[in-house]
Each structure stands twice: as structure tokens, then as C-alpha cells.
Design a protein around this motif. Structure first.
Motif, mmCIF file in Angstrom:
data_model
loop_
_atom_site.group_PDB
_atom_site.id
_atom_site.type_symbol
_atom_site.label_atom_id
_atom_site.label_comp_id
_atom_site.label_asym_id
_atom_site.label_seq_id
_atom_site.Cartn_x
_atom_site.Cartn_y
_atom_site.Cartn_z
ATOM 1 N N UNK A 1 46.852 42.806 48.093
ATOM 2 C CA UNK A 1 47.235 41.765 49.036
ATOM 3 C C UNK A 1 48.577 41.129 48.732
ATOM 4 N N UNK A 2 48.847 40.882 47.444
ATOM 5 C CA UNK A 2 50.086 40.173 47.088
ATOM 6 C C UNK A 2 50.405 40.467 45.629
ATOM 7 N N UNK A 3 51.137 41.552 45.387
ATOM 8 C CA UNK A 3 51.446 41.937 44.004
ATOM 9 C C UNK A 3 52.332 40.924 43.280
ATOM 10 N N UNK A 4 53.316 40.310 43.932
ATOM 11 C CA UNK A 4 54.065 39.260 43.201
ATOM 12 C C UNK A 4 53.155 38.143 42.699
ATOM 13 N N UNK A 5 52.141 37.765 43.486
ATOM 14 C CA UNK A 5 51.193 36.751 43.022
ATOM 15 C C UNK A 5 50.421 37.258 41.814
ATOM 16 N N UNK A 6 50.050 38.556 41.836
ATOM 17 C CA UNK A 6 49.341 39.130 40.689
ATOM 18 C C UNK A 6 50.217 39.115 39.440
ATOM 19 N N UNK A 7 51.502 39.409 39.591
ATOM 20 C CA UNK A 7 52.406 39.382 38.427
ATOM 21 C C UNK A 7 52.603 37.964 37.917
ATOM 22 N N UNK A 8 52.643 36.995 38.829
ATOM 23 C CA UNK A 8 52.708 35.597 38.389
ATOM 24 C C UNK A 8 51.456 35.241 37.599
ATOM 25 N N UNK A 9 50.299 35.716 38.053
ATOM 26 C CA UNK A 9 49.075 35.473 37.314
ATOM 27 C C UNK A 9 49.130 36.060 35.913
ATOM 28 N N UNK B 1 38.030 59.266 37.515
ATOM 29 C CA UNK B 1 37.478 60.627 37.577
ATOM 30 C C UNK B 1 35.956 60.615 37.644
ATOM 31 N N UNK B 2 35.326 59.558 37.105
ATOM 32 C CA UNK B 2 33.870 59.429 37.133
ATOM 33 C C UNK B 2 33.388 58.595 38.316
ATOM 34 N N UNK B 3 34.315 58.242 39.216
ATOM 35 C CA UNK B 3 33.986 57.460 40.421
ATOM 36 C C UNK B 3 33.379 56.107 40.064
ATOM 37 N N UNK B 4 33.915 55.482 39.018
ATOM 38 C CA UNK B 4 33.534 54.118 38.646
ATOM 39 C C UNK B 4 34.646 53.204 39.135
ATOM 40 N N UNK B 5 34.311 52.277 40.021
ATOM 41 C CA UNK B 5 35.306 51.469 40.729
ATOM 42 C C UNK B 5 35.432 50.095 40.083
ATOM 43 N N UNK B 6 36.482 49.908 39.323
ATOM 44 C CA UNK B 6 36.835 48.611 38.733
ATOM 45 C C UNK B 6 38.046 48.096 39.503
ATOM 46 N N UNK B 7 37.859 47.057 40.320
ATOM 47 C CA UNK B 7 38.893 46.648 41.277
ATOM 48 C C UNK B 7 40.197 46.255 40.611
ATOM 49 N N UNK B 8 40.139 45.591 39.449
ATOM 50 C CA UNK B 8 41.373 45.119 38.801
ATOM 51 C C UNK B 8 41.557 45.725 37.419
ATOM 52 N N UNK B 9 40.814 46.774 37.087
ATOM 53 C CA UNK B 9 40.871 47.424 35.763
ATOM 54 C C UNK B 9 40.535 46.437 34.650
ATOM 55 N N UNK C 1 45.892 36.706 39.581
ATOM 56 C CA UNK C 1 45.871 38.151 39.351
ATOM 57 C C UNK C 1 44.853 38.833 40.267
ATOM 58 N N UNK C 2 43.640 38.321 40.319
ATOM 59 C CA UNK C 2 42.592 38.972 41.099
ATOM 60 C C UNK C 2 42.819 38.814 42.597
ATOM 61 N N UNK C 3 43.280 37.631 43.037
ATOM 62 C CA UNK C 3 43.542 37.425 44.461
ATOM 63 C C UNK C 3 44.721 38.264 44.937
#
Length: 858
Positions: A205-213, A313-321, A34-36
Motif C-alpha cells: 500500500x505505501x512502501x515509503x511509510x513501511x521504510x519510515x516504520x 516454496x512451501x506455500x507458507x504466507x507470511x505477509x511481512x516476513x 511497517x505493517x500498514x
């Protein structure tokens, strides 16, 4: 303890817990995928490496210390003191099985942070964070909630009745709180947020890989929740079913919220919706119904989307939510448990409201402990270990910066960067034609070859260009002058290259985009005008600034001549008494003189560039209907417009002025229509004088009544009508001559004026009163019955006979002689006003008063 299946229970329980631990380990692979797949390709290896490393660190530290702190014998409900690493071997197979299962939980809590801080946290700083999560942050709170799971007293939070079946708070909220502290301390990725613009969406980078994760994580959650029974019981099928339905509810609500928010089916919202739904049901999967599980998952998907948008909106950056998916969903699932759980299955002995109070305490304690510990950890760590990579490493990508993971694409990009710095287009890149990157390199070589040819062609053009081109660096050092610049400045390039630009252009602000005019005197004492336009070149190159120099002497002279002619024309137009307005080909006002400004009410500042139909508005005088704008007619028909009739000009304050106008096209020498000019005059005074003259011609100056000529015209018009009955009355003053002779002409004139006033007072508005001459007056009563005419004559007779005229001590009474007749249809052809016949007829009538006779025989 629920009833177990009637088999070899201890061995079966051990086997189930180990199998569940293997499924939970699959979640580690799911997190990695998921993260990769979610992060950019240049950081994918770094993210995957962090997932592998945190697993190793978390399990080893949890074995040595964390498991004992979490599940050892409790010391006042705060911390475990037994079952440390060197004590586990003697604890039996069941304890070791639980250790394996719980070690997977610890690794899960640690790996949540890696996704949130992806692409900007150094590898060493992350492993240091994972160590403390497994060593202290996770085990301590885990003991408070789950202490006494193997034996002994419970932790203080568990003693209160806090319920968290498989770790919505203990595992996922702990990881979420640490992730929140990390992203706040580290800050957003470079370029993620720009002031005044929406957040930049970095490509995955690779959304299908993220969905597999995500699918791996759903599979792993079967063991995460199902194995938390620590026994093979009848509850396992319902727990796994609740797990699946929670994931399904989260996916559906996440997709629908994504459609509503982003107007498309957002992949990440679907993936994180599944995770949020799984986290939400984890706290209560053993005591809720299937519908409640689906509802918990659906609500968690909505909360995940709303939280994600709020963080942006608060400019807090969470890369994968990770924060919305794990922290917020964990809080929701923990607090919702008292309201959706079956209290008979929960068996805590508390009411729903009391259970909610305990759950709230658990959530607050988890936030204070986890977030506070992590915040303190990062604040201390930054003093001896960087917690954020350098801007260069972030731009390069952590794959190469932290792991030396180079590849063909990185090599190609490095070659391109070298070309950019050196500016040598003759270099070529070795390209392997059998790889995708090799094909890109071959295309790049072709582009550089074409660019080299274009640069050579440009250099030839610059050498032959009559205009001057000079270049200099950002610090002001001259780097080149073409032959055109040498000729314009009468200098040698070799003497100035390497010198400050101020030697050539002193006292000039040579910022990019600036334009300057230079007045200089040549060697033969002639004045020349030059213009230089400054541009910005490539940063770091030999030509960071450039200037294009042109000789504008002829243009300057023509411009000065045109300005003089324009000023002369404007002065002439402003001085004339007529209003003048000019407009361009599009109908916008370009000039308005003083008279036009007075008549229209528009000042030049307000009128310029306004449509002429707004400034110059005409209406028809009789009907008040708008008239077409003459300038628009000229621009449409391309012919002059001359108006001979008067119309009304509408002032800006809605007053009206009668004018006479004309309009003509403005054409260039080649006959192209450039605009139109409107000329108009105020005819108010002319009209007033005309009306005054007309009035004086038709009225008697002394009495202000109609004179004989106007009266005869009115009578002729009335006789020419073939309808109605009309009455003509005639009177004169018998004693007028006495007054005139006794008291003078002034008294006679005053007497005539007073008699005229009385005459006006007895007639209708439609009647005509006239002075025929001397003391003779006439009344013409159109459409008047004889009875009404007799009444008017009688009233007039009584008024005049009773009237006494006083003048300088003399009083005169008088009578008037009068006559009247009526004019009937069909008799108009028998009389002409002013003829002796009419006169005689009137005289006969006045001798016969009070009898009435027709003016003409019927």
C-alpha cells in the motif's frame, strides 16, 4: 554489577529505564507503519487497528497477571507468584519503572504476530491471541529465562546459564513461533499461491511509510537494547553502537541477497534485513565487539532472505516476513552468542561449548512452548471463534468488512459492482470533479456511455444479421433468438424464449467452445446444413451462453465435391508407377505416393509436414556431391525443372537409387504458386539393360573376350596416342579344325573357351585380349617393353603346348601359331587395324618365330 557513573545512581537509573521504555514504545509505531505500508491499502486500517489494540490488551493483561508471572518470586523456577497488578502499587518506583519497560517488551512480542497474519485474520481472533500471548505464553517463558531479575531465585533456564540480554529469544522468537503457528493454521491469502505458477506478489500500500516504520524501529531499538542494562553504565555506548552496526549489516546483506535473488534491490529485503540484524545482536549486544555485531547482522540478513524464499516454496504466507526477521534471526543470534561473546564480560562460568549447549536448550524449549501453546490455542479457538475471515470479507478488504471504514473508492467500486450485476449501462455515477476518485468516476461514466452506444449498434447489427444468434442461461433456458436464427430454424422466438435449449438443439453438448454441425430438413423437404459455435457470456447475466448459427449448405456441398476430386487425384497418383511428392509453398511435404515412399524409404505418416529437402535428397552420381532440391528450385524460381541426366536418390537407409526426375509448380487459378510437385522414375532396370547390351555388342558370346570390332576400336585408340611402346600379339590354333570336325562343334566351342581362360590368366589387368574370329586370338599389351612381352608370349606358348584337350575319350595336343609386333611412337599414322597390310605383317611375324620383327618398319 558494572561500575556506574558517580551520580545520583538510583534516580538516574530510573530515568534511563523510563526513557528507554519511551523509545521501545516508538517501536510500536514502527511496527504500525511497517505493517500498514506493506499490506494492501484495503487492509491498512485493519492492520493499524490491530497494532493499537494489541498494545492496549498486552499492557493491561501484563499489568494484571503477566508481570507477576514473569518477575514475581519464583515457584520452583517455573512461574512467578507475586507482583500481580494489585500488588504493584506498593512495590516502589523502581519496580514500576521496570514494569513500564517490560510492558513495552510484551507489546512488542504480541504485535509481531499481527504482521504475519495480516489481511486474513479477524480482529476479534487476533485480540484473543494477543491476550493469551501477554497472559501466559510470553510471561511463562520470560520467567524461565529472566526470572529473578528484581529479586529472588532465577528461573530454571536462567539457572542453567542461559543468556539472552534483551530478548532475541524471549521476545522475538516467542512472537515468531506464535506467528508461525498462526499462518500454518490460518493458511495463505487467497490468490497468493497458484499451482504450477510463481507466488503472486501483492502490491504494497505505501512502501515509503513501511521504510519510515523501519527507521522508527531502529530508533526504538536504542532503548530496547540500551535500556536492558536497567542502569546507566559504561556499556551503554557500546551496546547502542552494536545495535546500529547489526542493523547496518542486515540492511547491506539483505539488499545484496535481494539483488542476487530478484535481480533488483528489493525494498522489503532491505527493511527486513535491518530488523533481522537488530534481532540477532539483541541477545549479545553487551558482550560482543563492533565487528562481531556487524557480522551477526550480515549473516542474519542472508538467513532472512533464504528463509523467506523457502517459506514461499512451501506455500507458507507470511505477509511481512515476520518469521524470517524475528524467529530465524532470534535463533541465530541466541546460538551464535557463545562463539562471538567475550567470556570475561559474559561471566557465566561456562566454556563456549557448554554455553552453546545451554543456548540450544533455551531455543528448543522456546520453540516447543511457544509454538505448541499457540497451535493448541488456535485449534481450540476455531471451534467457537473464526480464526479466518470469510472469502467475501477478504475480497472486500478488512477495512470495510471489520471496521466499516468506507471511502470514496469503495463507494465507486460498489457502484461498478451493481452495474456489473444489473447490466444496465444507462446508469451513471455521481462524480465530484475535485477529487481523484471523482475523476475516475467521470471517466467511468464516459466509458459506460460509449459502451451503451456500442451495445445499441450491436443490437441493430444482430437484428439485421443473416446468421443466427441464440442465447441461453447456464441452466439451459433460452433467452433470445435473433431474426436470422428464427429463419434458419423456421421457429418463432416468442414461442421458444423461456423454454429449454434442448427443444431447439436436442442431443447436443453445448459447452463453451463446442462446434456442432446440424443436418435438418426444411418444410419444403430440402436438406440444409447448419453450424453452431458455442461461446461463454458474462457470468450471472441473461446471456451466460451464446451460439452463432450459420448456413453451411453450399460450403458442405463444395467440400464434398472437393473431397471426391481429391480422392480421385490421390488414387490416380498412388496408382501410377512414377514416384510423386507434393509440397506446399513453405516446402513441407503434403503428399507422397506408394512408389515415392518405396524409393525414399519415408512412409506417408513420417513424411507429411516434413521439409521436402529431408525426404527427397539427391546426389551427383560421379562425385557424390549433394544436388539442389528441385522442389526448392521451383518454389524459388517459379519455373519447371526438367533433368535429362541421371542422378542418385538417397534412401532413408542411406542406400542409393538412380533416377530421372522433373519438378513443376502448383498454381491456383489466379496464378499464385501454392506449392510444387516432383515426379521421378527408377532407372535402375533401364541402366542395367543398357549396360548389358553394350557389353554384348563389344564381347564375344562364347569366350567372353572382346570381339573384333571392339578390339579394332581399342587398337585405333592406342595407335592415335603419341607416347609409349605397345605390343600386339596374334595367335591361332592349328588343330582346331581337327577337334571341330572329329568331336563336333560343342567340343570346338569348349576348346575355344578353355584357351580363352588360359589367355586371360597370362595377361595383366591393363592388357586387352580378344577373339578375332574362328580360332584366331589377339593380345594388345599397352605400355609394355618388348622383353616383358616376350616373357608373356613364352609363358603362354609353354602353357598351351603342354595343354591336352580331352573330349569323350579323345585327347588332343596342339600347337599354336603366333606372331607379335611392337608399335612405336610415330608409327600410328602408318597402319589402320583390320587392313590387309596389318594382316600380312602379322603373318610374316608368325612364320619367323621365335625371331621378332616390328609390325611396321621403324
Amino acid at each position: 554489577m558494572p561500575a556506574t557513573l558517580d551520580l545520583h545512581s538510583s534516580l538516574l537509573d530510573t530515568l534511563w529505564v523510563l526513557w528507554a521504555a519511551a523509545l521501545v514504545f516508538v517501536m510500536q509505531a514502527g511496527f504500525l507503519c511497517l505493517e500498514a505500508g506493506t499490506t494492501r491499502t484495503k487492509n491498512a486500517i485493519n492492520v493499524a487497528m490491530k497494532n493499537v489494540a494489541d498494545f492496549a490488551i498486552a499492557v493491561s493483561v501484563f499489568w494484571l497477571v503477566g508481570f507477576g508471572i514473569m518477575f514475581g518470586d519464583s515457584h520452583h523456577g517455573l512461574i512467578g507468584t507475586t507482583l500481580l497488578g494489585w500488588q504493584l502499587e506498593a512495590s516502589g518506583s523502581w519496580v514500576i519503572s521496570v514494569f513500564i519497560f517490560q510492558a513495552m517488551f510484551c507489546a512488542t512480542a504480541a504485535t509481531i504476530v499481527s504482521g504475519a497474519v495480516a489481511e486474513r485474520m479477524p480482529f476479534l481472533a487476533y485480540t484473543w491471541t494477543a491476550l493469551w500471548i501477554a497472559l501466559l505464553i510470553y510471561p511463562v517463558f520470560g520467567h524461565w529465562a529472566w526470572g529473578g531479575l528484581l529479586s529472588g531465585a532465577k528461573g530454571w533456564l536462567g539457572s542453567l546459564g542461559f543468556v539472552d540480554f534483551a530478548g532475541s529469544t524471549v521476545v522475538h522468537s516467542v512472537g515468531g513461533w506464535v506467528a508461525l503457528a498462526a499462518v500454518l493454521c490460518i493458511g495463505p491469502r487467497t490468490g497468493r499461491f497458484t499451482q504450477g505458477k510463481p507466488p503472486t506478489a501483492f502490491p504494497s500500500g505505501n512502501l515509503p511509510l513501511a521504510m519510515l516504520g523501519a527507521l522508527f524501529m531502529i530508533l526504538g531499538w536504542f532503548g530496547f537494547n540500551g535500556g536492558s542494562t536497567l542502569a546507566v553504565t559504561e556499556q551503554i555506548p557500546s551496546i547502542i553502537a552494536n545495535t546500529v552496526l547489526g542493523a547496518v549489516g542486515g540492511i547491506l546483506s539483505g539488499m545484496l541477497m535481494g539483488l542476487r535473488t530478484r535481480r533488483y534491490a528489493d525494498v522489503m529485503y532491505a527493511i527486513n534485513g535491518a530488523i533481522a540484524g537488530l534481532v540477532a545482536v539483541t541477545a549479545s549486544a553487551h558482550v560482543i565487539s563492533l565487528s562481531a555485531a556487524f557480522g551477526l547482522g550480515a549473516v542474519s540478513g542472508v538467513l532472512m532472505v533464504l528463509t523467506s524464499e523457502w517459506l514461499l516454496s512451501k506455500h507458507i504466507d507470511d505477509a511481512v516476513s515476520a518469521i524470517p526477521s524475528h524467529l530465524v534471526a532470534g535463533i541465530w543470534g541466541t546460538l551464535a552468542l557463545p562463539w562471538v561473546a567475550d567470556l570475561t564480560l559474559l561471566d557465566s562460568g561456562l566454556s563456549r561449548s557448554a554455553q552453546f549447549g545451554v543456548q540450544l536448550i533455551g531455543v528448543v524449549v522456546c520453540g516447543v512452548w511457544s509454538f505448541g501453546s499457540a497451535w493448541l490455542l488456535f485449534r481450540i479457538t476455531r471451534h467457537f471463534l473464526p480464526i479466518r475471515v470469510s472469502p467475501e470479507a477478504e475480497k472486500m478488504g478488512l477495512n470495510l468488512a471489520e471496521h466499516g471504514a468506507n471511502n470514496e473508492l469503495n463507494q465507486l467500486l460498489e457502484h461498478m459492482r451493481q452495474h456489473e450485476k444489473q447490466g444496465d449501462m444507462r446508469q451513471r455515477i455521481d462524480a465530484d470533479p475535485f477529487t481523484e476518485v471523482g475523476e475516475i468516476a467521470a471517466s467511468y461514466n464516459r466509458v459506460t456511455a460509449a459502451l451503451e452506444r456500442a451495445v445499441g449498434h450491436t443490437r441493430v447489427m444482430l437484428r439485421n444479421l443473416r446468421d443466427g444468434v441464440i442465447t441461453w442461461q447456464a441452466d439451459g433456458t433460452l433467452t433470445s433468438l435473433n431474426p436470422g436464427a428464427e429463419q434458419l430454424f423456421e421457429v418463432e422466438a416468442l414461442e421458444l424464449i423461456g423454454q429449454p435449449i434442448t427443444r431447439l438443439l436436442p442431443n447436443r453438448s453445448l459447452t463453451p467452445g463446442a462446434r456442432h454441425e446440424i443436418k435438418r430438413r426444411t418444410s419444403d423437404m430440402q436438406v440444409r446444413y447448419l453450424e453452431i459455435q458455442v461461446s461463454e457470456g458474462a457470468s450471472g447475466s441473461a446471456s451466460e451462453r451464446s451460439g452463432m448459427v450459420r448456413d453451411i449448405t453450399e460450403r458442405k456441398q463444395l467440400q464434398e465435391q472437393l473431397n471426391r476430386e481429391r480422392d480421385l487425384a490421390r488414387t490416380t497418383l498412388a496408382s501410377i508407377g512414377d514416384g510423386v511428392i507434393t509440397c506446399d509453398a513453405s516446402g513441407n511435404v503434403t503428399f507422397i505416393n506408394t512408389e515415392a515412399s518405396r524409393l525414399t524409404g519415408w512412409t506417408p505418416d513420417n513424411a507429411i509436414d516434413k521439409p521436402i529437402y529431408r525426404v527427397y535428397q539427391l546426389i551427383e552420381e560421379a562425385s557424390g556431391e549433394p544436388l539442389s532440391n528441385p522442389a526448392r528450385q521451383v518454389l524459388t524460381q517459379l519455373t519447371p525443372v526438367h533433368s535429362t541426366e541421371h542422378c542418385l536418390l538417397v534412401n532413408r537407409d542411406h542406400s542409393h537409387t538412380p533416377i530421372q526426375h522433373s519438378a513443376s509448380p502448383i498454381r491456383s487459378r489466379s496464378g499464385i504458386t501454392l506449392g510444387a510437385v516432383v515426379v521421378f522414375q527408377d532407372v535402375s532396370l533401364t541402366r542395367q539393360l543398357t549396360e548389358q547390351l553394350s557389353y554384348q555388342v563389344s564381347h564375344d558370346n562364347l569366350t567372353d573376350l572382346l570381339n573384333r570390332r571392339a578390339f579394332e576400336s581399342a587398337l585405333t585408340a592406342l595407335l592415335n596416342r603419341d607416347d609409349g611402346h605397345h605390343v600386339l600379339c596374334y595367335l591361332d590354333l592349328d588343330q582346331f579344325k581337327i577337334v571341330n570336325d572329329t568331336c563336333g562343334h560343342l567340343a570346338g566351342d569348349e576348346l575355344l573357351r578353355q584357351v580363352a581362360l588360359k589367355l586371360k590368366g597370362h595377361v595383366r589387368s591393363s592388357d586387352i585380349a580378344a577373339r578375332l574370329g574362328g580360332d584366331e586370338f589377339a593380345l594388345l599389351l599397352p605400355d609394355c617393353a618388348i622383353e616383358h612381352a616376350l616373357a608373356i608370349a613364352e609363358a603362354l606358348r609353354c602353357d598351351i603346348e603342354q595343354y591336352r584337350f580331352a573330349w569323350q575319350g579323345h585327347t588332343f595336343g596342339y600347337r599354336r601359331e603366333h606372331g607379335f609386333g611392337w608399335i612405336k611412337r610415330g608409327s600410328a599414322h602408318a597402319v589402320e587395324p583390320g587392313t590387309p597390310r596389318l594382316r600380312c605383317g602379322v603373318l610374316r611375324c608368325k612364320r619367323g618365330w621365335p625371331q621378332s620383327h616390328p609390325l611396321l618398319p621403324a
